[in-house]
Scaffold this active site. Structure first.
Site, short mmCIF file in Angstrom:
data_model
loop_
_atom_site.label_atom_id
_atom_site.label_comp_id
_atom_site.label_asym_id
_atom_site.label_seq_id
_atom_site.Cartn_x
_atom_site.Cartn_y
_atom_site.Cartn_z
N ASP A 16 0.82 -1.21 0.00
CA ASP A 16 0.00 0.00 0.00
C ASP A 16 0.85 1.26 0.00
O ASP A 16 0.64 2.17 -0.80
CB ASP A 16 -0.92 0.00 1.22
N TYR A 186 5.01 -14.42 -0.53
CA TYR A 186 4.42 -14.92 0.71
C TYR A 186 4.94 -16.34 0.96
O TYR A 186 5.76 -16.86 0.21
CB TYR A 186 2.88 -14.92 0.59
N GLU A 260 1.25 -5.40 -5.02
CA GLU A 260 0.95 -4.57 -6.20
C GLU A 260 2.16 -3.79 -6.67
O GLU A 260 2.46 -3.77 -7.86
CB GLU A 260 -0.18 -3.61 -5.89
#
Length: 376
Positions: A16, A186, A260
């Site tokens: 983010d 991840y 992202e």
């Protein structure tokens, strides 16, 4: 000069804030007075070296004024021309009221997606607590709001690629190592065991570089469980600035990325990539991944396109056996994969950038508001 404020709540550590910081920098470079409210300044310091010695905020870097987002600072906030609510981070009732009174353009900046519905939803207005708010979708289509890639990024990445030997030497590798991977992902222990095994069976010297985090910890567990083949070197490295990460991506031969920001940076680097998309309920993330792959493979030959699609899907679904088998065949497709990745990078880097798209959108809304006020 117009003024824009961005609010960001850090949810997934770096994704983010990575997106919003790049956007804030680009807006500032366009001559926009830009401020960024972020609730985790400690995470901000990890990706912006200029802030690492900063003890208190507000503070400035690259023309962007960064403020710590607290209840107190939000109460003191005064809207200017536009307020960007990054990824539905939910502003207070008081802030919504201030935006309504000020006439500022209120935008919800949503996540990047290749799904077709984003074309239809981009720019739509809703009413939030009595105030108009616009949904702004990043995307690969001309009908969406553009991509968060800086102008000239492709040329810069090519220069980074030319300095590959220098970067590898600085990390303690031989500059001539034939296959270099980066891994910022991840957890995927079983798949990483298969990866190490496949790299070992290839016989060529390989390096796997993992910035510290969840993926690196998972890789180390896999290495402890399965062992590291003699021809493979695994190295974890400290988190770096965004520009430093761009250099690392450009120097690699295959990048495994997440989130992202790193996802889009990997595309700009022009290197084959695997996107470890964040798992969602009902496997909604697989639909999002498939939509992106449908677009990306258009830059590849039919065979290499099928291969890179299978590589991405087997990795993200955790199909360790399939992923390992595919990696054993990687050398067969490598040249075609690298060509396709370069073609795709040229396409993505030539798209409208997010900052330009937002500024145009905001100015149009401000003109409309002024015109409506005059007619009234």
């Amino acid at each position: 000069m117009i003024g824009i404020t961005i609010f960001c709540r850090v949810i997934d550590n770096f994704g983010d804030i990575g997106v919003t910081w790049r956007l804030a920098r680009m807006l500032s470079r366009l001559g926009i007075s830009t401020e960024l409210f972020v609730d985790r300044t400690d995470v901000m310091k990890e990706i912006v070296p200029e802030f690492r010695g900063t003890e208190s905020f507000p503070a400035s870097a690259e023309g962007v004024l960064v403020r710590e987002w607290t209840e107190e600072t939000e109460r003191e906030f005064a809207p200017r021309d536009a307020v960007i609510e990054a990824f539905s981070c939910r502003l207070s009732d008081l802030t919504a009221e201030k935006i309504g009174r000020s006439g500022a353009v209120w935008i919800n900046l949503d996540y990047l997606t290749a799904e077709s519905w984003a074309d239809d939803c981009h720019g739509l207005m809703s009413v939030d607590r009595g105030v108009s708010k616009y949904f702004y979708y990043q995307g690969f289509s001309e009908r969406t709001g553009g991509l968060n890639i800086e102008p000239g990024q492709r040329e810069l990445d090519l220069k980074y690629r030319e300095k590959r030997a220098e970067l590898l030497t600085g990390l303690g590798f031989s500059p001539s190592v034939p296959f270099v991977m980066t891994l910022f992902s991840y957890e995927n222990d079983a798949v990483y065991e298969s990866l190490l095994g496949a790299l070992g069976r290839s016989g060529q010297k390989s390096a796997v570089i993992a910035p510290m985090g969840r993926g690196a910890a998972s890789l180390l567990r896999a290495a402890e469980s399965a062992g590291i083949p003699e021809n493979v070197t695994v190295k974890t490295v400290p988190l770096t600035s965004q520009d430093g990460y761009d250099r690392l991506l450009s120097a690699a031969d295959l990048n495994i990325v997440r989130g992202e920001d790193s996802f889009l940076r990997a595309q700009a680097a022009g290197v084959p990539m695997i996107w470890h998309i964040y798992p969602q309920e009902d496997d909604a993330h697989l639909i999002k991944l498939a939509s992106f792959l449908d677009l990306m493979v258009t830059a590849f030959s039919p065979d290499s396109g099928r291969f890179i699609r299978s590589l991405n899907m087997s990795f993200t679904t955790g199909d360790a056996a399939s992923f390992g088998s595919l990696m054993e065949e990687y050398g067969k497709y490598r040249a075609a994969l690298e060509h396709g990745a370069r073609v795709w990078a040229e396409k993505t880097c030539s798209a409208v950038n997010l900052a330009d798209g937002l500024v145009t959108f905001i100015k149009n809304k401000l003109k409309y508001s002024a015109s409506a006020a005059v007619k009234a």
